[in-house]
Every structure is written in C-alpha cells, then in structure tokens.
Write a protein that holds these residues in place. Structure first.
Motif, PDB file in Angstrom:
ATOM      1  N   ASP A   3       0.833  -1.209   0.000  1.00  0.00           N
ATOM      2  CA  ASP A   3       0.000   0.000   0.000  1.00  0.00           C
ATOM      3  C   ASP A   3       0.861   1.250   0.000  1.00  0.00           C
ATOM      4  OD1 ASP A   3      -2.345  -1.418  -0.035  1.00  0.00           O
ATOM      5  OD2 ASP A   3      -2.667  -1.342   2.139  1.00  0.00           O
ATOM      6  N   GLU A   4       1.964   1.192   0.721  1.00  0.00           N
ATOM      7  CA  GLU A   4       2.858   2.357   0.785  1.00  0.00           C
ATOM      8  C   GLU A   4       3.461   2.663  -0.588  1.00  0.00           C
ATOM      9  OE1 GLU A   4       7.129   3.348   2.770  1.00  0.00           O
ATOM     10  OE2 GLU A   4       5.654   2.396   4.095  1.00  0.00           O
ATOM     11  N   GLN A   6       2.212   1.759  -3.523  1.00  0.00           N
ATOM     12  CA  GLN A   6       1.135   2.181  -4.404  1.00  0.00           C
ATOM     13  C   GLN A   6       0.788   3.651  -4.150  1.00  0.00           C
ATOM     14  OE1 GLN A   6      -2.405  -0.221  -4.301  1.00  0.00           O
ATOM     15  NE2 GLN A   6      -3.505   1.136  -5.702  1.00  0.00           N
ATOM     16  N   THR A   7       0.717   4.041  -2.880  1.00  0.00           N
ATOM     17  CA  THR A   7       0.430   5.434  -2.533  1.00  0.00           C
ATOM     18  C   THR A   7       1.513   6.351  -3.089  1.00  0.00           C
ATOM     19  OG1 THR A   7      -0.713   4.744  -0.524  1.00  0.00           O
ATOM     20  CG2 THR A   7       0.033   7.028  -0.623  1.00  0.00           C
ATOM     21  N   ARG A   8       2.761   5.955  -2.953  1.00  0.00           N
ATOM     22  CA  ARG A   8       3.887   6.751  -3.464  1.00  0.00           C
ATOM     23  C   ARG A   8       3.795   6.896  -4.984  1.00  0.00           C
ATOM     24  NH1 ARG A   8       6.547  10.812  -3.794  1.00  0.00           N
ATOM     25  NH2 ARG A   8       8.703  10.662  -4.397  1.00  0.00           N
ATOM     26  N   GLU A  10       1.080   6.713  -6.818  1.00  0.00           N
ATOM     27  CA  GLU A  10      -0.064   7.568  -7.117  1.00  0.00           C
ATOM     28  C   GLU A  10       0.273   9.041  -6.887  1.00  0.00           C
ATOM     29  OE1 GLU A  10      -3.147   5.917  -4.675  1.00  0.00           O
ATOM     30  OE2 GLU A  10      -3.613   4.331  -6.128  1.00  0.00           O
ATOM     31  N   GLU A  11       1.041   9.328  -5.842  1.00  0.00           N
ATOM     32  CA  GLU A  11       1.476  10.700  -5.585  1.00  0.00           C
ATOM     33  C   GLU A  11       2.385  11.197  -6.706  1.00  0.00           C
ATOM     34  OE1 GLU A  11       3.390  10.555  -1.790  1.00  0.00           O
ATOM     35  OE2 GLU A  11       1.490  10.580  -0.678  1.00  0.00           O
TER      36      GLU A  11
END
Length: 70
Positions: A3-4, A6-8, A10-11
């Motif tokens: 998740d970390e 993927q979040t990075r 997406e950012e």
C-alpha cells in the motif's frame, strides 16, 4: 504491491500530471504570443514594402539625418 508503494506511485503520478498540465498551459500561452508577434512582423513587413514602393515611385531617397543622440 504494498500500500505504501502504491500510494507513493499515485502521488508521483499526480505530481507528474500537474507538471504536464502546467507545461501545456505555458506552451499554449507561448503559441499565442508567437502568433501575435508573427502578425506584428507581417504588418511591419507590409508597411516597409509600401514605404519602399513609395520611395521607388518618387525617385527620391529618404532623408539621411543623424539620430538625435549625435
């Protein structure tokens, strides 16, 4: 994928999209400025052509004066 991570990603994608949008806006503004300047150059060329034709028809040279800073 974590998740970390993927979040990075997406950012990063969001930042890149913002940069692309900003660059596109700037490119559009530059195109408008180029078009405006091209039009101004074309108008000046037309005026110079008319002036040259006038001088050619009149048979006289343009007066040669010293610029005001001399």
């Amino acid at each position: 994928m974590s998740d970390e991570r993927q979040t990075r990603l997406e950012e990063l994608l969001a930042h890149q999209q913002h940069l692309i949008d900003t660059l596109n806006t700037e490119a559009v503004e530059q195109r408008k400025e180029i078009d405006r300047l091209s039009g101004a150059v074309a108008r000046l060329e037309a005026k110079l052509k008319l002036l040259a034709q006038f001088v050619e028809r009149s048979g006289e040279d343009l007066p040669h004066e010293k610029p005001p800073h001399y």
